[in-house]
Design a protein around this motif. Sequence first.
Motif, short mmCIF file in Angstrom:
data_model
loop_
_atom_site.label_atom_id
_atom_site.label_comp_id
_atom_site.label_asym_id
_atom_site.label_seq_id
_atom_site.Cartn_x
_atom_site.Cartn_y
_atom_site.Cartn_z
N VAL A 1 -126.17 41.71 117.68
CA VAL A 1 -125.29 42.86 117.62
C VAL A 1 -123.93 42.48 118.18
N ASP A 2 -122.89 42.72 117.42
CA ASP A 2 -121.53 42.55 117.91
C ASP A 2 -121.19 43.82 118.69
N VAL A 3 -121.14 43.69 120.00
CA VAL A 3 -120.96 44.86 120.85
C VAL A 3 -119.64 45.56 120.54
N GLY A 4 -118.59 44.80 120.27
CA GLY A 4 -117.31 45.41 119.94
C GLY A 4 -117.39 46.29 118.70
N VAL A 5 -118.07 45.80 117.67
CA VAL A 5 -118.24 46.58 116.44
C VAL A 5 -119.08 47.81 116.73
N TRP A 6 -120.17 47.63 117.47
CA TRP A 6 -121.03 48.77 117.80
C TRP A 6 -120.27 49.84 118.56
N LEU A 7 -119.45 49.41 119.56
CA LEU A 7 -118.67 50.37 120.33
C LEU A 7 -117.72 51.15 119.42
N GLU A 8 -117.04 50.46 118.52
CA GLU A 8 -116.14 51.13 117.58
C GLU A 8 -116.89 52.13 116.72
N GLN A 9 -118.08 51.76 116.27
CA GLN A 9 -118.89 52.67 115.46
C GLN A 9 -119.29 53.92 116.24
N GLN A 10 -119.39 53.78 117.55
CA GLN A 10 -119.75 54.92 118.40
C GLN A 10 -118.52 55.72 118.85
N GLY A 11 -117.34 55.30 118.38
CA GLY A 11 -116.12 56.02 118.70
C GLY A 11 -115.36 55.51 119.91
N SER B 1 -109.71 34.90 132.14
CA SER B 1 -109.92 35.07 133.58
C SER B 1 -111.36 34.76 133.97
N GLU B 2 -111.53 34.35 135.21
CA GLU B 2 -112.87 34.11 135.74
C GLU B 2 -113.63 35.42 135.92
N LEU B 3 -112.92 36.50 136.13
CA LEU B 3 -113.52 37.81 136.32
C LEU B 3 -112.60 38.84 135.70
N CYS B 4 -113.15 39.75 134.92
CA CYS B 4 -112.32 40.81 134.36
C CYS B 4 -113.14 42.10 134.27
N VAL B 5 -112.43 43.19 134.27
CA VAL B 5 -113.04 44.52 134.14
C VAL B 5 -112.38 45.18 132.94
N ARG B 6 -113.19 45.66 132.01
CA ARG B 6 -112.66 46.33 130.82
C ARG B 6 -113.21 47.75 130.78
N SER B 7 -112.37 48.64 130.30
CA SER B 7 -112.83 50.01 130.12
C SER B 7 -112.60 50.43 128.67
N PHE B 8 -113.39 51.39 128.25
CA PHE B 8 -113.32 51.92 126.90
C PHE B 8 -113.28 53.43 126.99
N ARG B 9 -112.63 54.06 126.00
CA ARG B 9 -112.49 55.51 126.00
C ARG B 9 -112.87 56.06 124.62
N ARG B 10 -113.44 57.25 124.64
CA ARG B 10 -113.64 58.01 123.41
C ARG B 10 -113.50 59.47 123.76
N THR B 11 -113.16 60.26 122.77
CA THR B 11 -112.99 61.70 122.97
C THR B 11 -114.14 62.41 122.27
N VAL B 12 -114.84 63.22 123.02
CA VAL B 12 -115.96 64.00 122.48
C VAL B 12 -115.73 65.45 122.87
N GLY B 13 -115.65 66.31 121.86
CA GLY B 13 -115.44 67.73 122.14
C GLY B 13 -114.16 68.02 122.89
N GLY B 14 -113.12 67.24 122.61
CA GLY B 14 -111.83 67.45 123.27
C GLY B 14 -111.74 66.89 124.68
N ARG B 15 -112.78 66.21 125.13
CA ARG B 15 -112.81 65.65 126.49
C ARG B 15 -112.99 64.14 126.41
N ASP B 16 -112.19 63.40 127.20
CA ASP B 16 -112.29 61.94 127.23
C ASP B 16 -113.49 61.50 128.04
N GLU B 17 -114.18 60.47 127.52
CA GLU B 17 -115.26 59.81 128.24
C GLU B 17 -114.86 58.36 128.43
N PHE B 18 -115.32 57.75 129.51
CA PHE B 18 -114.97 56.36 129.81
C PHE B 18 -116.22 55.57 130.17
N ILE B 19 -116.27 54.31 129.72
CA ILE B 19 -117.29 53.37 130.18
C ILE B 19 -116.58 52.10 130.64
#
Length: 157
Positions: A14-24, A36-54
């Motif tokens: 599973v290409d996680v990037g593709v899966w994430l896009e498919q989930q919005g 980088s040796e260490l990095c932190v990435r966040s992702f956002r989607r809007t559900v019902g007018g409210r932003d969610e973050f992972i």
Amino acid sequence: MSSSIRSRVRRTPVDVGVWLEQQGWSEFLGIGGEASELCVRSFRRTVGGRDEFIVEVWDAAQGSPFVKVDNFGELMDLLARWAPAVQAAAVVAAVDDLRSYGLDKDGLAELVGAKVAFGASDALPALRRHEQQQAAHRRQVAAQRKAAREAAARLSS
């Protein structure tokens, strides 16, 4: 699982990037780059007018499970907590890279100074261009606002 069932089960990576896009989800904010040796990435989607973050944390070899945060404030708090670790990993990697030259302390200090000076002199023209572009943009916006005020004053008189 029997061997006949196993032979029918197809393991598809599973290409996680593709899966994430498919989930919005779309990449939002991060600290640390791909190299980088260490990095932190966040992702956002809007559900019902409210932003969610992972959020996920990556070292050079693997990533963590995703962590869901409830709002932008919590996301910023989490990124702020991880920023010192990401910065420290970058500094350690840079020092290790410099040590690979086999220099003593004085030579290492000279090399760091040279890299900083070269980097600053190399980036200086780009920084000056950016400042000039920003100043031109500010002048343009000021002229547009002045013209709009003058037009409004003419209409009201």
